[in-house]
Design an enzyme around this catalytic site. Structure first.
Site, PDB file in Angstrom:
ATOM      1  CE  LYS A  18      -5.013  -9.434  -9.087  1.00  0.00           C
ATOM      2  NZ  LYS A  18      -4.003  -8.678  -8.383  1.00  0.00           N
ATOM      3  CD  GLU A  75       7.452  -4.073   0.184  1.00  0.00           C
ATOM      4  OE1 GLU A  75       8.345  -4.162  -0.688  1.00  0.00           O
ATOM      5  OE2 GLU A  75       6.335  -4.598   0.051  1.00  0.00           O
ATOM      6  NE  ARG A 106      12.277  -8.243  -0.701  1.00  0.00           N
ATOM      7  CZ  ARG A 106      11.542  -8.555  -1.756  1.00  0.00           C
ATOM      8  NH1 ARG A 106      10.940  -7.627  -2.417  1.00  0.00           N
ATOM      9  NH2 ARG A 106      11.453  -9.814  -2.131  1.00  0.00           N
TER      10      ARG A 106
END
Ligand SMILES: Cc1ncc(C[n+]2csc(CCOP(=O)(O)OP(=O)(O)O)c2C)c(N)n1
Length: 627
Positions: A282, A372, A400
């Protein structure tokens, strides 16, 4: 001036490049990404890590006929640059410019509009099935990060992909990071694959072998790789993906374009669902992002030389707390006094302000990953067990959890505190990220209390009020950033009661949350024109302060309801429903909020102005109706 990049106008231009040219291209793409994101802000670290994946995909596939689906889409900047959007890339995230995410309205190379996580395998699977039924033969590839793979939907899709024999490729872009470090058992499992000593020994031996016979070149490398795959699959226990019916290839170096291209070419000839496990770094290529991938996950404009965030953003955040900071401080105070307070985040400890809580109270802090739905039902369990769970999730991502809030929290009237950060217009991330639907999706749920603070100070009070003066489920919605209060005034909270900020007999402005102080300023402008408006900080979306509305309607006939959310089924609708229910006649109600369409990206202030939610816009709309 870019040597290779400037000649790449479509993925077709990649096809003839040599390995050396591809390396240079990757470097140039990174330079462009850093240059542009340092001006526009955006998702830097993930996009830097996925440059070789984008190049390899476009090198091996024939997009747009072949379909590439990026999960979340925040890592797809190189894909954008390679698919005819190089020149427009500098307009990214700005009003009228290109989006920061794949978008079907923007390019035929984006088969799906995305922004939320864990969807790519399902949508890719659907496309692949449609292809088969239509007798077509295009390739379908989903690219998903290790952080997004833990979302329930990705698991559901893997489960389905494994049983279908459909041809598709999943690239697992594993950088061991979500926004923060990846968490959970799956992350540990992936890490086990990477660090398996038997595999690593074989991998090293193979590398040595290839190095010793350089003149056999590519073919030897491929043969060695195949052998390595076979041996590894025999030796590594618990090949989760294989057990699910998905052929597992890897781990390979996802920042090595040569290795990626060789693997992809190979894999694209296989039958059935395949997963390539690609290890990436990353932030690759920009030292500050490599060293601080979390800070550079999503960044404001920054100075390339120093890596410091530019402009006023930082200075401001020191002088005045944002809503997130206010939430963070308040929940810390509560946790200090009360051991029952526990906090939950779905992969966003920093964004939600729960990072400090996690450091101070690790045993009472739960980062459940980008999940979630689980976060809510888990909170329901914690509440049932006698704790007071505070769940901080952005308004857009809580979408969600609609069913979990109804079925697992509201139906049992459990005391779970939902803190909806980024409610309202968020700005540059655009339609996938604006938090405009939460009032409608929560308001009709029985048992729930919904509050919205007018400023940071009121948020602190509301959080404490939610914990100790409310029963059952409570939602508090608050916006991104900070709001300047006109007065340091915060009358004590009283359940279901509004706060009258100023009196007036011509009309009543009923305002909620982030629109309260702008409404006060709009009222000041109207006063100068001889219109005297009462301004009410409604505080509670639910229950409505019905007594106040009745009392007001006895003397005032004109109402304006203002909210930073969609109008349909919103707060204004609640007021209309109340007048209808009570059969109160002779009332005029004007609702001000966001229209029935997806709101584009752009600076928050620009969008508020465009949709008439800035002070002048509010005043002008009221004048138009009542002036
Ligand atoms: C449903 C949902 N929840 C939260 C987010 C916020 N979010 C954006 S990217 C991200 C982490 C993604 O991690 P990963 O898939 O590993 O990609 P990486 O950034 O590491 O490349 C999160 C939590 C989101 N986009 N969608």
């Amino acid at each position: 001036m870019f040597k290779i990049l400037n000649s790449i106008n479509s993925p077709q231009d990649l096809k003839g490049l040599s390995q050396e040219e591809i390396k240079l291209l990757a470097k140039e793409i990174r330079e462009l990404i850093v240059e542009v994101v340092s001006e526009t802000g955006g998702h830097l670290a993930a996009s830097l890590g996925a440059v070789e994946i984008a190049i390899a995909l476009h090198y091996c596939l024939n997009a747009p006929e072949d379909k590439i689906i990026w999960d979340v889409g925040h890592q797809a900047y190189a894909h954008k640059i390679l698919t005819g959007r190089r020149e427009r890339f500098k307009t990214m995230r700005q009003l009228g410019g290109i989006s920061g995410f794949p978008n079907v309205y923007e390019s035929e190379y984006d088969p799906f509009t995305v922004g939320h996580g864990s969807t790519s395998i399902s949508s890719a699977m659907g496309l692949a099935k449609a292809r088969d039924l239509n007798g077509e033969s295009y390739k379908v590839v989903a690219v998903i990060g290790d952080g997004s793979l833990v979302g329930g939907m990705a698991f559901e899709a893997l489960n389905y992909a494994g049983q279908s024999k459909t041809n598709m490729v999943i690239i697992l872009n594993d950088n061991e990071m979500s926004i923060a470090r990846s968490v959970g058992a799956l992350s540990k499992y992936l890490n086990k694959i990477l660090t398996n000593p038997t595999y690593n020994k074989i991998h090293k031996d193979m590398e040595g072998l290839v190095k010793r016979v350089p003149w056999y070149g590519f073919r030897v490398y491929r043969a060695a790789k195949k052998l390595e795959e076979g041996v590894k699959n025999l030796l590594i226990p618990g090949m989760l993906f294989e057990e699910l019916g998905i052929r597992y290839v890897g781990p390979i170096d996802g920042n090595n374009a040569e290795e990626l291209i060789a693997t992809l070419k190979n894999v694209l000839t296989f039958e059935g669902p395949i997963l390539i496990h690609a290890i990436t770094k990353k932030g690759k290529g920009y030292i500050y992002a490599e060293n601080h991938p979390e800070k550079f996950h999503g960044t404001a404009p920054f100075d390339i030389e120093t890596g410091e965030v530019k402009g006023t953003a930082q200075t401001d955040s020191r002088s005045e707390p944002s809503f997130t900071d206010a939430f963070s401080d308040a929940v810390m105070e509560m946790a200090e006094d009360d051991k029952k307070i526990v906090a939950i985040t779905a992969a966003m400890p920093e964004g939600t302000g729960l990072e400090k809580f996690g450091q101070a109270y690790p045993e009472r802090f739960f980062n459940v990953g980008m999940a979630e739905q689980h976060a809510i039902t888990f909170a329901a369990g914690l509440s049932k067990g006698g704790l007071i769970p505070v769940v901080a999730i952005y308004s857009t991502f809580l979408q969600r959890s609609y069913d979990q809030i109804i079925h697992d929290v509201c139906l049992q009237n459990l005391h779970v505190i939902l803190c909806l950060d980024r409610a309202g217009i968020v700005g540059e991330d655009g339609p996938t990220h604006h938090g405009l639907f939460d009032i409608p999706y929560l308001r009709h749920m029985p048992n729930i209390t919904i509050m919205a603070p007018k400023d940071q100070r009121e948020l602190r009070e509301m959080l404490k009020f939610a914990a100790y003066n409310c029963r059952g489920p409570v939602a508090i919605r608050y916006p991104r950033g900070k709001l300047t209060a006109d007065a340091d005034k915060c009358a004590p909270l009283d359940y279901g009661k509004a706060e009258v900020i100023s009196e007036g007999n011509d009309l009543a402005i009923l305002s909620i949350g982030s629109t309260v102080w702008p409404s006060c300023r709009a009222a000041d402008l109207l006063t100068k024109e001889g219109i005297k408006a009462a301004v009410i900080n409604m505080r509670f979306v639910k229950p409505l302060d019905e007594d106040l509305l009745k009392a007001l309607s006895a003397k005032i006939k004109k109402f304006v309801v203002i909210e930073e959310g969609v109008l349909d089924c919103g707060f204004g609708s609640a007021v209309l429903e109340f007048f209808e229910k009570e059969k109160i006649k002779g009332i005029m109600v004007k609702r001000i909020g966001l229209p029935d369409k997806f709101i584009e990206h752009g600076k928050k202030e620009e969008l508020l102005k465009r949709y008439g939610l800035d002070v002048e816009g509010i005043a002008a709309q009221i004048k138009e109706i009542y002036g």
